[in-house]
Design an enzyme around this catalytic site. Structure first.
Site, PDB file in Angstrom:
ATOM      1  N   CYS A 142       0.828  -1.206   0.000  1.00  0.00           N
ATOM      2  CA  CYS A 142       0.000   0.000   0.000  1.00  0.00           C
ATOM      3  C   CYS A 142       0.863   1.257   0.000  1.00  0.00           C
ATOM      4  O   CYS A 142       0.329   2.367  -0.045  1.00  0.00           O
ATOM      5  CB  CYS A 142      -0.979  -0.015   1.169  1.00  0.00           C
ATOM      6  SG  CYS A 142      -0.188  -0.168   2.763  1.00  0.00           S
ATOM      7  N   CYS A 189       9.849 -15.070  -3.143  1.00  0.00           N
ATOM      8  CA  CYS A 189       9.980 -15.869  -1.922  1.00  0.00           C
ATOM      9  C   CYS A 189       9.062 -17.088  -1.970  1.00  0.00           C
ATOM     10  O   CYS A 189       7.895 -17.002  -2.349  1.00  0.00           O
ATOM     11  CB  CYS A 189       9.658 -15.016  -0.704  1.00  0.00           C
ATOM     12  SG  CYS A 189       9.790 -15.947   0.830  1.00  0.00           S
ATOM     13  N   CYS A 261     -19.643 -48.198  -4.515  1.00  0.00           N
ATOM     14  CA  CYS A 261     -18.342 -48.825  -4.743  1.00  0.00           C
ATOM     15  C   CYS A 261     -17.256 -47.862  -4.292  1.00  0.00           C
ATOM     16  O   CYS A 261     -17.189 -46.729  -4.766  1.00  0.00           O
ATOM     17  CB  CYS A 261     -18.186 -49.149  -6.226  1.00  0.00           C
ATOM     18  SG  CYS A 261     -16.527 -49.712  -6.651  1.00  0.00           S
ATOM     19  N   CYS A 314     -40.407 -61.943 -49.511  1.00  0.00           N
ATOM     20  CA  CYS A 314     -39.523 -61.961 -50.661  1.00  0.00           C
ATOM     21  C   CYS A 314     -38.879 -60.616 -50.875  1.00  0.00           C
ATOM     22  O   CYS A 314     -39.052 -59.691 -50.101  1.00  0.00           O
ATOM     23  CB  CYS A 314     -40.299 -62.374 -51.916  1.00  0.00           C
ATOM     24  SG  CYS A 314     -41.517 -61.136 -52.378  1.00  0.00           S
ATOM     25  N   HIS A 337     -37.811 -55.244 -63.162  1.00  0.00           N
ATOM     26  CA  HIS A 337     -37.405 -56.619 -62.920  1.00  0.00           C
ATOM     27  C   HIS A 337     -38.276 -57.571 -63.719  1.00  0.00           C
ATOM     28  O   HIS A 337     -39.489 -57.437 -63.737  1.00  0.00           O
ATOM     29  CB  HIS A 337     -37.510 -56.963 -61.423  1.00  0.00           C
ATOM     30  CG  HIS A 337     -36.361 -56.419 -60.641  1.00  0.00           C
ATOM     31  ND1 HIS A 337     -36.098 -55.088 -60.579  1.00  0.00           N
ATOM     32  CD2 HIS A 337     -35.409 -57.030 -59.913  1.00  0.00           C
ATOM     33  CE1 HIS A 337     -35.042 -54.899 -59.829  1.00  0.00           C
ATOM     34  NE2 HIS A 337     -34.596 -56.063 -59.404  1.00  0.00           N
TER      35      HIS A 337
END
Lengths: 537, 189
Positions: A142, A189, A261, A314, A337
């Protein structure tokens, strides 16, 4: 009651063993602590006997003080210095002693205690203060001058005014537990601000308490042998006499009734190890398992992209949402198909695709297999978990508003004191459900493909046996018992019938307990032995 | 806060003309200061004057002052975006025995010897280590552009153009903590 007894027996570690039996027998003579006795017995059964004790804060403080006093006389230091040293070495007095006697100067330097050599200390002090503030009455913080009495310095000789020392210490306490290793204000220190200095500087009662609490917390949280009870709001401390290895679970029960635990601080999870529990919990919460499932079992509709699961039939798929018709194998429109592509049911487009699709399918197969395996263990783990909480609810109903036990007592004209076997059975169910739950985790991590074989069969045999007897017990305590609860509606029950129920339930409780002890014992210790004996078969 | 300590510190700095640092009070309490550091000789910062915003909190000097470069500076330990500084004594190594002056001197020392291995600005640090000549060119350019006296206070130039005297303008700007609009309002009000 239990806490009072265990505290009084907790003075010295070695005296505890001899007093333990006394502690339990002491309790069993008390009518109102019947439940507690059971708990204690459970622990004695499921956890190794006399491996831990439960302490309250006051007795933990006493233990800490005793250790400090012992260390200070051994090293001929003040108690405050001893305390600082112990904290630095995580309250492990053996490590501290070893290092202290081999290289004291180094230890002092690390912890921030000056050498005992006063001349050297003061010499160092004056030299630094000579560089810094020339005027010994000037506070370097201070920048005011003070009479000598208002200045304060530790052994290192760095003087500052008391008001600045006070603010310095208070700020440190406000910052948290690091205040236990606060150093001198002088930046160069290394001198530690020990407890006596700190308490002489700080007058504020709240901060003093906080500071003392930091010491206690350090003692509990940094000693390997101590742990706070993990129940919310409980301030008891559990002390383990012989610490288990890092991944070995150890069940402990605090005097507050909380079971956990000691090694990982989580809910009990034997026979699974702590790391298994952790991995398992993470796995269960991970979203990745869901994604894996979608990947393994569904394909997006080629038109609307919604995931579709094919569970039978299918290859001709019709999306339930957009009504798009496509081939499950090649994901092409079904309209293309026909004879051209080799017929409806042998989609050669699929075969003609490049290899990446094959790899993709392999990955799917693998993901599906590993997922199915996980689902097997998880479903059973989860079912036992649910049963466990159901059993807890049942146990609550014995005591709470419904007070089923009193009803049974009235209906069967049996004194309450003779009904303890019912909650005991229920507690056994809870305990066993929990164990059974974690055997699935154990199984999941221990028996993957490579390690499978007869070890896995042996494990499943033991598990199945234990599970069977637990199912009987659980059924008996939840279903058979109702006969005696609802007796008002069904008319009186004969005394003989109730006695029969009693011996059945007591017997089942014992058998189940034995089974589970055997199971946990075998899983935790025996597998290696059995492997050695039958491993080559 | 310990006002008298800050006052003494400011007085001491103003007496010291040799160190190349100075400090000014902003506003009417001692919580906001503005420090300046002259760029050290024989460095890329030579010739520049760097302004540092200093905020003093209530717990000062038991906690460090907050410092930030207001002038843009190209340095591995200073953010090129917002001027944040990476320096240990402004963080955990602070001690109440240090002062604003020692902190500013440490900043000056930091300009002499950057620590590229503990960077605040990773991009600058990478350049510092990887292409040092380019780093030096950039840093010099920044020093010339942003830190050469007369250029760093854009607000001041503007106030001068509006016809206020230099003294008036500077006082108003300082009173408004550098906020140009507030300074104009104060001057006109």
């Amino acid at each position: 009651m239990l806490s009072a007894v265990s505290v009084s027996s907790g003075g010295e570690d070695d005296s505890f063993d001899s007093e333990e039996d006394l502690m339990f027998s002491d309790l069993s003579s008390e009518e109102d602590t019947l439940m507690t006795t059971e708990d204690a017995e459970h622990i004695a059964g499921s956890a190794r006997k006399s491996v831990f004790e439960c302490l309250d804060e006051a007795s933990v403080s006493r233990k800490a003080e005793a250790l400090v006093v012992q260390t200070s006389s051994l090293l001929s230091l003040s108690t405050h210095e001893a305390k600082a040293l112990l904290r630095f070495y995580k309250w492990d007095e053996n490590r501290l002693n070893d290092e202290w006697f081999s290289e004291e100067a180094k230890v002092r330097d690390k912890v921030g205690l000056l050498l005992e050599d006063r001349d050297k200390a003061s010499g160092e002090g004056t030299s630094t203060s000579a560089q810094g503030a020339v005027d010994p009455s000037l506070c370097g913080i201070c920048f005011e001058n003070f009479p000598e009495d208002d200045m304060f310095a530790m052994e290192c000789g760095h003087g500052f005014c008391r008001s600045c020392w006070n603010s310095y210490s208070q700020t440190a306490i406000d910052e948290g537990p690091s205040c236990l290793q606060l150093r001198c204000i002088q930046p160069s220190c290394n001198k530690l601000v020990t407890e006596d200095v700190m308490l002489s500087l700080v007058q504020d009662a709240a901060r003093r308490d906080k500071y003392k609490q930091f010491w206690l917390r350090s003692f509990v949280e940094e000693s390997r042998k101590l742990k706070w009870c993990t129940a919310p709001g409980c301030s008891m401390v559990l002390k383990c006499f012989d610490c288990p290895a890092s991944d070995t679970p150890l069940d402990v029960r605090c005097d507050c009734g909380h079971l956990f635990c000691f090694t990982c601080g989580e809910e009990t999870h034997r026979p699974a190890t702590c790391s298994m529990r952790e991995k398992w919990v993470i796995k269960n919460s991970a979203e990745s398992e869901n994604l894996n499932w979608i990947l393994a079992n569904s394909k997006p509709c080629p038109k609307c992209k919604r995931p579709i699961e094919k569970n039978y039939g299918c290859m001709h798929m019709t999306c339930a949402v957009c009504k798009h018709e496509f081939c499950w194998l090649c994901l092409g429109a079904w309209s293309e198909h026909g004879e051209r592509t080799g017929g409806f049911y042998s989609c050669n487009k699929y075969k003609s695709k490049d290899k990446s699709r094959g790899a993709d399918r392999k990955r799917r197969d693998f993901a599906r297999a590993s997922l199915e395996r996980y689902m097997h263990y998880f479903e059973r783990w989860n079912a036992n978990k649910a049963s466990c909480s159901k059993a807890r609810e049942t146990l609550d109903r014995f005591r709470g508003l419904e007070d089923l036990l009193t009803q049974v007592s009235t209906n069967t004209r049996t004194p309450m004191s003779q009904l303890a076997f019912i909650p005991e059975a229920c507690k056994q169910v809870i305990e066993c459900r929990k164990t059974l739950m974690w055997t699935y985790t154990y199984g999941y991590y221990n028996f993957d493909k490579e390690k499978a074989g007869n070890m896995k069969e042996f494990f499943e045999f033991l598990q199945g046996d234990a599970e069977y007897s637990l199912e009987l017990l659980h059924n008996c305590v939840e279903v058979d018992l109702h006969k005696f609860v609802d007796a008002e509606n069904c008319g009186d029950v004969s005394k003989g019938e109730f006695n029969e129920f009693r011996s059945k339930l007591t017997g089942l409780t014992k058998v189940t307990r034995d089974y589970f002890e055997k199971l946990v014992f075998e899983l935790e210790n025996g597998l290696e032995e059995i492997k050695a004996r039958y491993g080559s078969v | 806060m310990d006002l008298s300590r800050v006052q003494k510190e400011i007085k001491e700095i103003s007496l010291d003309k040799a160190s190349g640092i100075s400090v000014r009070v902003m506003g009417n309490d001692l919580t906001r200061l503005q420090g300046t550091i002259n760029g050290p000789k024989d460095t890329v910062y030579e010739g520049g004057v760097f302004v540092v915003d200093i905020e003093i909190k209530g717990v000062y000097p038991f906690e460090p002052p907050k410092m930030r470069f207001k002038t843009k500076i190209y340095h591995p330990n200073v953010s090129s975006q917002n001027g944040a500084i990476c320096l240990d004594i402004l963080k955990d190594q602070w001690s109440p025995a240090l002062t604003i002056k020692t902190a500013l001197l440490s900043l000056q020392a930091l300009l002499c010897s950057p620590e590229p291995n503990d960077p605040q600005d990773a991009v600058v640090a990478k350049l510092f280590l990887g292409d040092h000549p380019l780093f030096e060119r950039t840093a010099r350019h920044w020093t010339r552009t942003y830190a050469t006296p007369g250029q760093e206070t854009e607000g001041l130039t503007q106030l001068l153009e509006m016809g206020f005297t230099r003294e008036q303008a500077q006082e108003a700007l300082d009173g408004a903590a550098g906020d140009l609009n507030a300074a104009i309002a104060a001057l006109l009000g």
